[in-house]
Design an enzyme around this catalytic site. Structure first.
Site, PDB file in Angstrom:
ATOM      1  N   ASP A  25      -2.924  -8.497  -0.045  1.00 36.29           N
ATOM      2  CA  ASP A  25      -3.267  -7.814   0.951  1.00 36.29           C
ATOM      3  C   ASP A  25      -4.192  -6.497   0.574  1.00 36.29           C
ATOM      4  O   ASP A  25      -4.244  -6.201  -0.707  1.00 36.29           O
ATOM      5  CB  ASP A  25      -1.926  -7.288   1.555  1.00 36.29           C
ATOM      6  CG  ASP A  25      -2.074  -6.188   2.446  1.00 36.29           C
ATOM      7  OD1 ASP A  25      -2.795  -6.522   3.610  1.00 36.29           O
ATOM      8  OD2 ASP A  25      -1.762  -5.107   2.465  1.00 36.29           O
ATOM      9  N   LEU A  26      -4.714  -5.784   1.497  1.00 37.58           N
ATOM     10  CA  LEU A  26      -5.642  -4.778   0.953  1.00 37.58           C
ATOM     11  C   LEU A  26      -5.078  -3.364   1.412  1.00 37.58           C
ATOM     12  O   LEU A  26      -4.598  -2.552   0.451  1.00 37.58           O
ATOM     13  CB  LEU A  26      -6.970  -4.667   1.926  1.00 37.58           C
ATOM     14  CG  LEU A  26      -7.959  -3.698   1.201  1.00 37.58           C
ATOM     15  CD1 LEU A  26      -8.532  -3.931  -0.141  1.00 37.58           C
ATOM     16  CD2 LEU A  26      -9.464  -3.716   2.165  1.00 37.58           C
ATOM     17  N   ASP A  27      -4.754  -2.960   2.632  1.00 39.78           N
ATOM     18  CA  ASP A  27      -4.308  -1.802   2.818  1.00 39.78           C
ATOM     19  C   ASP A  27      -2.639  -1.383   2.498  1.00 39.78           C
ATOM     20  O   ASP A  27      -2.230  -2.156   2.965  1.00 39.78           O
ATOM     21  CB  ASP A  27      -4.637  -1.515   4.323  1.00 39.78           C
ATOM     22  CG  ASP A  27      -5.852  -1.427   4.675  1.00 39.78           C
ATOM     23  OD1 ASP A  27      -6.558  -2.659   4.941  1.00 39.78           O
ATOM     24  OD2 ASP A  27      -6.439  -0.328   4.821  1.00 39.78           O
ATOM     25  N   ASP A  57       2.454  -5.227   1.516  1.00 45.24           N
ATOM     26  CA  ASP A  57       3.300  -4.073   1.734  1.00 45.24           C
ATOM     27  C   ASP A  57       3.870  -3.804   3.251  1.00 45.24           C
ATOM     28  O   ASP A  57       4.579  -3.061   3.724  1.00 45.24           O
ATOM     29  CB  ASP A  57       2.516  -2.780   1.649  1.00 45.24           C
ATOM     30  CG  ASP A  57       1.576  -2.463   2.688  1.00 45.24           C
ATOM     31  OD1 ASP A  57       0.569  -3.366   2.838  1.00 45.24           O
ATOM     32  OD2 ASP A  57       1.515  -1.616   3.242  1.00 45.24           O
TER      33      ASP A  57
END
Ligand SMILES: [Mg+2]
Length: 255
Positions: free
Chosen positions: A24-26, A203
């Site tokens: 995932d990124l954010d 997250d």
């Protein structure tokens, strides 16, 4: 068996197996920020992703709620595999792209109503990703329940085509039948991901679909931060994710 230097970190993936890495990124690779355009992807992170991609024979993909155009704007890694908009959009490492379309007409009708909601309140921010829309309310946290109610009734008549998801100060409306787990499965069916064991780090609630798939493949699921999760492993924040990935890079580079 491999261990990291830091006892608080998950064990590194065993070096006798072939792995595919999904990220995932954010909130996972970059800190959460007030506005989605304000994230910082620095050269160190870019280099880390490139190194991992080389060491894992190309089997690295970013799996995000953002649109692929938006991911590329921040990452500048044209040969990195990606899935955007929670699995509705998809790009392999050759740069071939696909986007889901069944729900687009229904989304168009709802989009207009959501825009009107946003125009009534400066503190709300609408992110239009094309195949999905995200309503950010970080600056109006008390409005969560009201927005959830309004958005649920907006998609009511399209509930066979659209679904509502709640993340960290964001509501997303997207097509039915796509999620991060679907995105992972899709990658795991094709080279260079096929026949590899998945590692997924995320997250937020939408990452749980990915963790479910990883667990079914006996892979490594790592939740960033606190809260209930299907993931068996934890890292505290993006800084800890970087440190763990760097440890793994060192292990993979060992002859
Ligand atoms: Mg996230």
């Amino acid at each position: 068996m491999s261990t990291t230097n830091n006892k608080d970190m998950p064990e590194l993936p065993a070096s006798d197996r072939a792995w595919a890495l999904f990220l995932d990124l954010d909130g996972t690779l970059v800190d959460l920020v007030d506005h989605p355009d304000s994230i910082v992807v620095d050269d160190a992170l870019r280099a880390r992703l490139e190194t991992l991609t080389a060491l894992l024979d190309g089997a690295v993909a970013v799996i995000s709620g953002r649109a692929i155009d938006d991911l590329e704007k921040h990452l500048h890694l044209p040969t990195l595999a990606m899935s955007g908009q929670h699995g509705a959009e998809w790009r392999n490492s050759q740069g071939d792209r696909q986007i889901a379309g069944d729900h687009q007409k229904a989304l168009e009708a709802v989009r207009q109503q959501v825009k009107e909601q946003v125009e009534r309140d400066d503190a709300l921010y609408l992110e239009d990703k094309g195949a999905s829309i995200a309503l950010h309310y970080r600056h109006r946290p008390e409005a969560g329940d009201m927005l959830k109610h309004n958005l649920s009734s907006m998609i009511g008549e399209y509930s066979d085509l659209l679904e509502l998801h709640q993340g960290k100060f964001v509501f997303e409306i997207k097509g039915q039948g796509y999620d991060k787990g679907v995105a992972l499965e899709r990658f795991l069916a094709i080279p260079p991901f096929a026949d590899r064991c998945p590692v997924f780090i995320g997250d937020d609630r939408t990452d749980e679909d990915g963790f479910r798939v990883v667990n079914a493949h006996q892979g490594v699921a790592i939740k960033v931060g606190t809260g209930d999760s299907l993931a068996n492993e934890r890292l505290t924040d993006p800084g800890a994710v970087h440190a763990w990935l760097d440890q793994w890079i060192m292990q993979l580079q060992r002859p």
